[in-house]
Design a protein around this motif. Structure first.
Motif, PDB file in Angstrom:
ATOM      1  N   HIS A   1     -64.843  25.814  -6.418  1.00 46.20           N
ATOM      2  CA  HIS A   1     -64.901  24.361  -6.141  1.00 46.20           C
ATOM      3  C   HIS A   1     -64.843  24.224  -4.502  1.00 46.20           C
ATOM      4  O   HIS A   1     -63.971  23.754  -4.027  1.00 46.20           O
TER       5      HIS A   1
ATOM      6  N   THR B   1     -63.642  20.609  -3.223  1.00 48.22           N
ATOM      7  CA  THR B   1     -62.415  20.064  -3.551  1.00 48.22           C
ATOM      8  C   THR B   1     -61.396  20.900  -3.454  1.00 48.22           C
ATOM      9  O   THR B   1     -60.128  20.421  -3.943  1.00 48.22           O
TER      10      THR B   1
ATOM     11  N   LEU C   1     -70.192  16.283  -7.549  1.00 45.67           N
ATOM     12  CA  LEU C   1     -68.960  15.591  -7.869  1.00 45.67           C
ATOM     13  C   LEU C   1     -69.530  14.509  -9.229  1.00 45.67           C
ATOM     14  O   LEU C   1     -70.426  13.894  -8.956  1.00 45.67           O
TER      15      LEU C   1
ATOM     16  N   GLU D   1     -65.129  18.011  -9.587  1.00 43.56           N
ATOM     17  CA  GLU D   1     -66.418  18.558  -9.168  1.00 43.56           C
ATOM     18  C   GLU D   1     -66.702  19.921 -10.258  1.00 43.56           C
ATOM     19  O   GLU D   1     -65.863  20.540 -10.590  1.00 43.56           O
TER      20      GLU D   1
END
Length: 452
Positions: free
Chosen positions: A19, A22, A259, A273
């Protein structure tokens, strides 16, 4: 706006390797300021870019990674960067971040700017180094007051740490960054309209060519990228091309993560995400939790109000540009909207087209006159006062306002949902034709045959 999870999502631990956008987010939704950001490996990619990579190396890395614009158009970022002039004498250049995010049902950039402002700044810093731009602007939607406050604080923190301003990281490279709040016009999502607005002009799109890479802000070479696009740059530079490409699901032609979200009457509306190539069904059922009790999914849009409607049977499509194109529309921003079975499609489309008609800059005739015409017809159908031929006229407008028929992409995006709604739910439009309407189509409302 916090990142939410449901079902399998709460069993996945966000990490830098899965990720990249995020993983640094705080559980309490508070912003990640400079000290915490640097403790989470923040600005490490920027230091690598300044110390170990040439400007051309950075551009080539982004090109090899296959990063595409995340604002909806999906143009290859490295290719766009490569359009900037190589002539060293053109030393006044600009990097412009499109943070206007006026697409209805879309809020992904807002989350990044409010909670991870330094990620955007680092992405712009690396991009500025690659493009040799000495000044950058974040053109921010005026209503995003919290994002403006957080970005301005982050800019000041970066300046104080020597990460913006003069002689950044002892490299001799200078880069100033400013947050500019706009007056709130949807058309500013078009890059040349955004440039005009930044210059204090009316937000009308410009004729292209010349493209902004040649003649942009105040006539100088300019590169315009979306917030989420720029936020991908640090991870690509820090962790490499092959890792970035490996993030997407098998079958996806797009690389990295995106996203994505779902709004509407779903049990768990939110933003996540996810790797490109995840199916819309997984996004809808496992993350958004499906429809709330008492509601049934009627149709859905994959990425904002300017994308076409799809049916429940299309949920098995993969969420990447080519995957959504296979079922007849565009991925857009990747934030989907669920339409429940209580919604009348004529009323929904009338509301949408009113927005698009109001937000037209009025420069070209098809958009200026065609969109209000569609609103007038839809309002008549909504009130049961439609006339024979109104639906054919609407379909004619869809053709006349389609891609390549107007000065910019505003009108094509506006009529795409209209065309798909009539395709899948024509009986609802036919129900709005008055019973007293003549069986013969009046001459002024006869079907428009595009290309005849």
């Amino acid at each position: 706006m916090t990142l939410t999870s449901f079902g399998p999502a709460n069993r996945i631990q966000r990490s830098p390797q899965t990720h990249p956008l995020t993983w640094r987010l705080r559980d309490d939704g508070e912003p990640v300021w400079l000290d915490e950001y640097q403790a989470k490996n923040g600005y490490a990619a920027a230091r690598k870019a300044f110390a170990d990579l040439s400007q051309d190396d950075i551009v080539q890395t982004v090109k090899d990674a296959g990063l595409k614009g995340r604002g909806g158009a999906g143009f290859p970022t490295g290719v766009k960067w490569g359009l900037m002039p190589k002539d060293e004498s053109m030393n006044i250049r600009y990097l412009l971040c499109n943070a206007d995010e006026m697409e209805p049902n879309t809020w992904k950039d807002r989350m990044l700017m409010e909670q991870l402002p330094h990620l955007l700044i680092e992405g712009m810093l690396i991009s500025a180094r690659a493009l040799k731009t000495y000044r950058g602007y974040i053109f921010l939607r005026g209503e995003y007051t919290t994002a403006a406050k957080h970005l301005n604080r982050a800019v000041e923190e970066a300046k104080a740490a020597g990460l913006l301003g003069k002689n950044i990281l002892g490299s001799g490279f200078d880069f100033e960054l400013f947050v500019h709040t706009g007056a709130g016009r949807y058309i500013c999502g078009e890059e040349t309209a955004l440039i005009n607005s930044l210059e204090g002009r009316r937000a009308n799109p410009r004729s292209k060519p010349p493209f902004p890479a040649a003649v942009g802000v105040w006539g100088k070479p300019t590169c315009v990228n979306n917030v989420e696009t720029l936020c991908n740059v640090p991870a690509i530079i820090g962790d490499g091309v092959e890792w970035y490409k490996s993030l997407a699901r098998e079958g996806s032609e797009d690389h990295g993560t995106k996203l994505m979200g779902f709004s509407g009457k779903v049990k768990n509306p939110g933003l996540w995400e996810l790797p490109f190539g995840v199916t819309a069904r997984e996004l809808f059922e496992d993350y958004a939790g499906g429809m709330r009790d008492g509601f049934k999914l009627k149709c859905w849009q994959p990425g904002g109000a300017g994308t076409g409607f799809l049916l429940p049977e299309h949920l098995d499509a993969q969420m990447y540009a080519g995957g959504i194109a296979k079922v007849g529309t565009r991925m857009g921003t990747g934030l989907a909207m669920a339409v429940d079975d209580s919604i009348n499609m004529v009323s929904l489309l009338r509301n949408m087209e009113e927005f698009f008609a109001r937000e037209s800059c009025g420069f070209c005739t098809p958009c200026r006159d065609g969109l209000p015409w569609s609103v007038k017809l839809l309002r008549a159908l909504e009130n049961g006062e439609g006339q024979a031929g109104d639906i054919e006229t609407l379909l004619g407008l869809v053709g006349f306002l389609g891609p390549g028929k107007t000065f910019c992409a505003h009108a094509p995006g506006a009529v795409e949902p209209l065309g798909s709604a009539i395709k899948y739910f024509r009986p609802e439009f036919e129900a709005g034709i008055a019973a007293t309407s003549a069986a013969v189509v009046p001459p002024l409302a006869r079907p428009i045959v595009v290309g005849a």
